[in-house]
Design an enzyme around this catalytic site. Structure first.
Site, PDB file in Angstrom:
ATOM      1  N   HIS A 177     -38.309 -43.075  22.918  1.00 34.32           N
ATOM      2  CA  HIS A 177     -38.304 -42.407  24.218  1.00 34.32           C
ATOM      3  C   HIS A 177     -37.010 -42.712  24.971  1.00 34.32           C
ATOM      4  O   HIS A 177     -36.574 -43.864  24.946  1.00 34.32           O
ATOM      5  CB  HIS A 177     -39.492 -42.864  25.061  1.00 34.32           C
ATOM      6  CG  HIS A 177     -39.530 -42.203  26.405  1.00 34.32           C
ATOM      7  ND1 HIS A 177     -39.884 -40.882  26.571  1.00 34.32           N
ATOM      8  CD2 HIS A 177     -39.233 -42.680  27.649  1.00 34.32           C
ATOM      9  CE1 HIS A 177     -39.807 -40.566  27.848  1.00 34.32           C
ATOM     10  NE2 HIS A 177     -39.408 -41.633  28.539  1.00 34.32           N
ATOM     11  N   GLY A 213     -26.006  -5.063  13.338  1.00 32.85           N
ATOM     12  CA  GLY A 213     -26.932  -5.950  12.595  1.00 32.85           C
ATOM     13  C   GLY A 213     -27.293  -7.160  13.433  1.00 32.85           C
ATOM     14  O   GLY A 213     -26.417  -7.926  13.843  1.00 32.85           O
ATOM     15  N   GLY A 224     -15.238 -25.070  -1.825  1.00 35.09           N
ATOM     16  CA  GLY A 224     -16.195 -25.036  -0.718  1.00 35.09           C
ATOM     17  C   GLY A 224     -16.827 -23.660  -0.530  1.00 35.09           C
ATOM     18  O   GLY A 224     -17.817 -23.523   0.168  1.00 35.09           O
ATOM     19  N   THR A 281     -17.886 -19.763   0.342  1.00 36.63           N
ATOM     20  CA  THR A 281     -18.111 -19.058   1.610  1.00 36.63           C
ATOM     21  C   THR A 281     -18.494 -20.039   2.701  1.00 36.63           C
ATOM     22  O   THR A 281     -17.993 -19.976   3.829  1.00 36.63           O
ATOM     23  CB  THR A 281     -19.257 -18.033   1.438  1.00 36.63           C
ATOM     24  OG1 THR A 281     -18.937 -17.163   0.364  1.00 36.63           O
ATOM     25  CG2 THR A 281     -19.485 -17.232   2.711  1.00 36.63           C
ATOM     26  N   GLU A 335     -12.589 -21.754  -9.943  1.00 40.65           N
ATOM     27  CA  GLU A 335     -12.682 -21.147  -8.595  1.00 40.65           C
ATOM     28  C   GLU A 335     -11.482 -20.237  -8.391  1.00 40.65           C
ATOM     29  O   GLU A 335     -10.355 -20.619  -8.655  1.00 40.65           O
ATOM     30  CB  GLU A 335     -12.728 -22.240  -7.520  1.00 40.65           C
ATOM     31  CG  GLU A 335     -12.597 -21.750  -6.083  1.00 40.65           C
ATOM     32  CD  GLU A 335     -13.620 -20.687  -5.663  1.00 40.65           C
ATOM     33  OE1 GLU A 335     -14.829 -20.937  -5.806  1.00 40.65           O
ATOM     34  OE2 GLU A 335     -13.197 -19.621  -5.204  1.00 40.65           O
ATOM     35  N   ASP A 348     -10.728 -18.735  -5.396  1.00 40.29           N
ATOM     36  CA  ASP A 348     -10.214 -18.645  -4.028  1.00 40.29           C
ATOM     37  C   ASP A 348     -10.063 -20.039  -3.412  1.00 40.29           C
ATOM     38  O   ASP A 348      -8.961 -20.606  -3.410  1.00 40.29           O
ATOM     39  CB  ASP A 348     -11.156 -17.748  -3.214  1.00 40.29           C
ATOM     40  CG  ASP A 348     -10.737 -17.577  -1.774  1.00 40.29           C
ATOM     41  OD1 ASP A 348      -9.604 -17.971  -1.436  1.00 40.29           O
ATOM     42  OD2 ASP A 348     -11.542 -17.076  -0.968  1.00 40.29           O
ATOM     43  N   GLY A 361     -29.268  -9.683  12.451  1.00 42.40           N
ATOM     44  CA  GLY A 361     -29.730 -10.810  11.627  1.00 42.40           C
ATOM     45  C   GLY A 361     -29.079 -12.084  12.144  1.00 42.40           C
ATOM     46  O   GLY A 361     -28.421 -12.076  13.189  1.00 42.40           O
ATOM     47  N   ALA A 420     -13.095 -15.963 -13.498  1.00 42.13           N
ATOM     48  CA  ALA A 420     -13.750 -15.995 -14.811  1.00 42.13           C
ATOM     49  C   ALA A 420     -14.538 -14.718 -15.070  1.00 42.13           C
ATOM     50  O   ALA A 420     -15.157 -14.169 -14.163  1.00 42.13           O
ATOM     51  CB  ALA A 420     -14.688 -17.200 -14.870  1.00 42.13           C
TER      52      ALA A 420
HETATM   53  C1  LIG Z   1     -20.847 -16.301   8.770  1.00 39.80           C
HETATM   54  C2  LIG Z   1     -21.796 -17.047   7.862  1.00 39.80           C
HETATM   55  C3  LIG Z   1     -22.497 -18.123   8.359  1.00 39.80           C
HETATM   56  C4  LIG Z   1     -23.359 -18.833   7.533  1.00 39.80           C
HETATM   57  N1  LIG Z   1     -24.039 -19.895   8.064  1.00 39.80           N
HETATM   58  C5  LIG Z   1     -24.884 -20.596   7.279  1.00 39.80           C
HETATM   59  C6  LIG Z   1     -25.565 -21.731   7.775  1.00 39.80           C
HETATM   60  O1  LIG Z   1     -25.400 -22.111   8.943  1.00 39.80           O
HETATM   61  N2  LIG Z   1     -26.387 -22.416   6.945  1.00 39.80           N
HETATM   62  C7  LIG Z   1     -26.592 -22.020   5.652  1.00 39.80           C
HETATM   63  O2  LIG Z   1     -27.375 -22.661   4.936  1.00 39.80           O
HETATM   64  N3  LIG Z   1     -25.949 -20.948   5.138  1.00 39.80           N
HETATM   65  C8  LIG Z   1     -25.107 -20.228   5.915  1.00 39.80           C
HETATM   66  N4  LIG Z   1     -24.430 -19.161   5.392  1.00 39.80           N
HETATM   67  C9  LIG Z   1     -24.698 -18.795   3.989  1.00 39.80           C
HETATM   68  C10 LIG Z   1     -23.919 -19.696   3.038  1.00 39.80           C
HETATM   69  O3  LIG Z   1     -22.545 -19.555   3.313  1.00 39.80           O
HETATM   70  C11 LIG Z   1     -24.236 -19.323   1.600  1.00 39.80           C
HETATM   71  O4  LIG Z   1     -25.631 -19.386   1.387  1.00 39.80           O
HETATM   72  C12 LIG Z   1     -23.556 -20.271   0.634  1.00 39.80           C
HETATM   73  O5  LIG Z   1     -22.157 -20.273   0.803  1.00 39.80           O
HETATM   74  C13 LIG Z   1     -23.891 -19.894  -0.812  1.00 39.80           C
HETATM   75  O6  LIG Z   1     -23.281 -20.799  -1.666  1.00 39.80           O
HETATM   76  P1  LIG Z   1     -22.886 -20.381  -3.145  1.00 39.80           P
HETATM   77  O7  LIG Z   1     -22.277 -21.596  -3.748  1.00 39.80           O
HETATM   78  O8  LIG Z   1     -24.032 -19.733  -3.816  1.00 39.80           O
HETATM   79  O9  LIG Z   1     -21.791 -19.227  -2.992  1.00 39.80           O
HETATM   80  P2  LIG Z   1     -20.415 -19.157  -2.190  1.00 39.80           P
HETATM   81  O10 LIG Z   1     -20.325 -20.173  -1.135  1.00 39.80           O
HETATM   82  O11 LIG Z   1     -20.263 -17.708  -1.835  1.00 39.80           O
HETATM   83  O12 LIG Z   1     -19.332 -19.552  -3.284  1.00 39.80           O
HETATM   84  C14 LIG Z   1     -19.082 -18.763  -4.399  1.00 39.80           C
HETATM   85  C15 LIG Z   1     -17.670 -19.057  -4.890  1.00 39.80           C
HETATM   86  O13 LIG Z   1     -17.508 -18.422  -6.156  1.00 39.80           O
HETATM   87  C16 LIG Z   1     -16.161 -17.945  -6.238  1.00 39.80           C
HETATM   88  N5  LIG Z   1     -16.154 -16.898  -7.266  1.00 39.80           N
HETATM   89  C17 LIG Z   1     -16.838 -15.720  -7.241  1.00 39.80           C
HETATM   90  N6  LIG Z   1     -16.629 -15.046  -8.400  1.00 39.80           N
HETATM   91  C18 LIG Z   1     -15.804 -15.812  -9.173  1.00 39.80           C
HETATM   92  C19 LIG Z   1     -15.258 -15.670 -10.472  1.00 39.80           C
HETATM   93  N7  LIG Z   1     -15.512 -14.607 -11.222  1.00 39.80           N
HETATM   94  N8  LIG Z   1     -14.461 -16.664 -10.931  1.00 39.80           N
HETATM   95  C20 LIG Z   1     -14.201 -17.767 -10.179  1.00 39.80           C
HETATM   96  N9  LIG Z   1     -14.702 -17.955  -8.936  1.00 39.80           N
HETATM   97  C21 LIG Z   1     -15.506 -16.994  -8.454  1.00 39.80           C
HETATM   98  C22 LIG Z   1     -15.882 -17.441  -4.823  1.00 39.80           C
HETATM   99  O14 LIG Z   1     -14.486 -17.375  -4.566  1.00 39.80           O
HETATM  100  C23 LIG Z   1     -16.584 -18.498  -3.975  1.00 39.80           C
HETATM  101  O15 LIG Z   1     -15.712 -19.532  -3.601  1.00 39.80           O
HETATM  102  C24 LIG Z   1     -23.536 -18.446   6.181  1.00 39.80           C
HETATM  103  C25 LIG Z   1     -22.809 -17.364   5.657  1.00 39.80           C
HETATM  104  C26 LIG Z   1     -21.953 -16.677   6.487  1.00 39.80           C
HETATM  105  C27 LIG Z   1     -21.173 -15.522   5.905  1.00 39.80           C
END
Ligand SMILES: Cc1cc2nc3c(=O)[nH]c(=O)nc-3n(C[C@H](O)[C@H](O)[C@H](O)COP(=O)(O)OP(=O)(O)OC[C@H]3O[C@@H](n4cnc5c(N)ncnc54)[C@H](O)[C@@H]3O)c2cc1C
Length: 489
Positions: free
Chosen positions: A465, A186, A44, A46, A39, A41, A188, A118
């Site tokens: 209820h 937006g 957990g 995004t 990782e 950053d 969305g 990576a």
């Molecule tokens: C404001 C907001 C609100 C949201 N609310 C919801 C919600 O209520 N419910 C819901 O289901 N979803 C929600 N989402 C969407 C949700 O955050 C994502 O669907 C989810 O985080 C995706 O998970 P992931 O593991 O695929 O990627 P991410 O959570 O994006 O994690 C990817 C990780 O990979 C790391 N990374 C990237 N490239 C590299 C590399 N080359 N080497 C090492 N590490 C790397 C990044 O630093 C990051 O930590 C929301 C998103 C936002 C922006």
């Protein structure tokens, strides 16, 4: 920390510790595989750090303040004072608790944690560069890899992120002061959720959306109560406009955001024939751009591993989460829509189990989705028109929250539960809810679809209820023509 050119090895390399990656890593650890999770950053991803959790924390906190201020009907006279720094501290505390929990769970499941970025060197090797001075990089060989690098916000021309006062969702969730005014580009789910947060903090909010309605993809009857309540909160909507530029104003803290009627904007974001008197000019303190998210697949040197993406950059996978390269998997946002945390976690578990040799596959019948607006919208399975397009003869049942005793006692009774079922055998095919606790109520209907339950099964299950969940039972009864607390059509 390893520095230099030392090569180490692992059975399963997971890139990215978001809800897709950390769940894959923990599941692989449980299955006795040797796992390394890289990782760059924060644990957990995004969702925990900049998405789901902080946004829901701020939605709850601003709801508490708004509800207290609006509870005169209940005999409560309050004038809450918001201390934004205190609110942000509380939100950050929630995030810290969850992210440190993820780190502990990974360690407890024997997952090796590696901080760094990576990139693929070939189809069995990544180079991991460590951030910070003198940290260098290392090579890591793997038998299997799971790519879980997530997504990032899409930029639009002329609105560079990091260029104050242009905000992305991450920055909007960490502001140090409440802006007087905010333009949200937006409509969305991310734009709509954050528009409500700021409106409840007292910000003057305008939402610009290029389409002619908010929340594209959702039925009009679900969106209506959301738009109505947003309007009551003072949010202005400029639909059918595309934000094209912004400039500083001579004095004061405000900028001017310029938007063109959407049909006059060309594909590259330029203005075909800007007709001046149709142009919109909005003076605002900040602008939040929330027009969508794109996969993080372009920074991985995927070509070295031979992993292919589609034209939008999503890595294509099969029902086992496997890419075109047999031993490389992709899960979560980087592997395609819907970009939701629970979808990524479900894929992460499957990828780990497939690697461990288990007969796992993505075979869920329905993927729930929630918009945490006020009121909430939740959907699962097929809409009525999707079911009809798929060849089903449908029957629907609906129950309004204004007929729910529990909803009335909460002071929040807008919205309804709607169930779509097969008219012949009564199987539940889909459901949608707009109203209080829609996000919690949808789970029962997801389970009904997964288990192949019928309307009769849902209707004959005794619900407590007074609860909002009775509305689910009554909607099923309504589809069967014998709801007690609403008129049957
Ligand atoms: C404001 C907001 C609100 C949201 N609310 C919801 C919600 O209520 N419910 C819901 O289901 N979803 C929600 N989402 C969407 C949700 O955050 C994502 O669907 C989810 O985080 C995706 O998970 P992931 O593991 O695929 O990627 P991410 O959570 O994006 O994690 C990817 C990780 O990979 C790391 N990374 C990237 N490239 C590299 C590399 N080359 N080497 C090492 N590490 C790397 C990044 O630093 C990051 O930590 C929301 C998103 C936002 C922006």
């Amino acid at each position: 920390m390893v520095v230099g050119d030392v090569t180490t090895g692992t059975d399963v390399l997971v890139v990215g510790a978001g809800p897709a990656g950390y769940v894959a890593a923990i599941r692989a650890g449980q299955l006795d595989l040797d796992v390394t999770l890289v990782e760059k950053d924060a644990y957990g991803g995004t969702c925990l750090n900049y998405g789901c959790i902080p946004s829901k924390a701020l939605i709850t906190a601003t709801d508490v303040a708004h509800e207290a201020a609006a509870a005169e009907e209940m005999g409560i006279h309050a004038d809450p004072a918001i201390d934004l720094a205190g609110m942000m501290d509380w939100k950050d505390g929630v995030v810290d608790q969850l992210t440190s929990g993820v780190e502990k769970l990974c360690k407890a499941n024997q997952v090796n944690l590696l901080e760094g970025t990576a990139r693929f060197a070939d189809e069995n090797t990544v180079r991991v560069s460590h951030s910070g001075e003198g940290q260098g990089s290392e090579s890591l060989e793997f038998e299997h890899a799971i790519i879980a690098t997530g997504s990032r916000p899409i930029q639009i021309p002329n609105f560079e992120f990091g260029d104050e006062p242009v905000l992305d969702s991450k920055q909007a969730l960490a502001l140090e002061s409440v802006p007087d005014s905010l333009v949200v580009v937006g409509a969305g789910y991310i734009g709509m959720e954050l528009a409500s947060v700021f409106a409840k903090l007292g910000t003057d909010v305008t939402v610009i959306e290029m389409l002619d309605s908010i929340l594209p993809g959702y039925d009009d009857d679900l969106k209506r109560p959301v738009k109505q309540r947003a309007t009551n909160l003072g949010i202005d909507f400029e639909l059918g406009y595309t934000a094209s530029d912004w400039n500083d104003l001579e004095d004061g803290d405000e900028i001017r955001v310029v938007a063109e009627p959407a049909e006059q904007v060309t594909a590259d974001g330029g203005s075909a024939e800007a007709v001046e008197d149709e142009r919109l000019e909005l003076d605002t303190e900040k602008v939040l751009v929330a027009v969508g998210r794109q996969p993080v697949s372009d920074t991985l040197d995927l070509v070295e591993a031979g992993v292919e993406t589609d034209d939008s950059g999503f890595i294509q996978t099969d029902s086992r989460a496997c890419t075109n390269i047999d031993h490389i998997f992709a899960v979560g946002d980087v592997a395609g829509e819907p970009m939701l945390a629970h979808k990524g976690s479900a894929e992460g578990q499957v990828a780990a189990e497939v690697i461990a040799g288990e007969p796992a596959a993505l075979d869920h019948q329905a993927m729930p989705a929630v918009v945490f607006t006020d009121p909430e919208i939740a959907t699962v399975g097929m809409t009525e028109s999707e079911a009809e397009e798929a060849g089903f003869e449908t029957v629907t049942g609906q129950f309004p929250f204004r007929a729910s005793g529990r909803a009335l006692t909460t002071g929040d009774s807008d919205g309804f539960v709607k169930i779509v079922a097969d008219d012949g055998d009564g199987y539940v095919l889909g459901a949608s809810i707009v109203g209080p606790e829609a996000s919690e109520l949808i789970a029962e209907l997801g389970l009904a679809i997964e288990l192949g339950a019928t309307l009769e099964d849902v209707a004959s299950t005794v619900h407590t209820h007074p609860t909002l969940s009775e509305a689910v039972m009554e909607a099923a009864e309504n589809a069967l023509g014998h709801a007690i607390h609403t008129l049957n059509r």
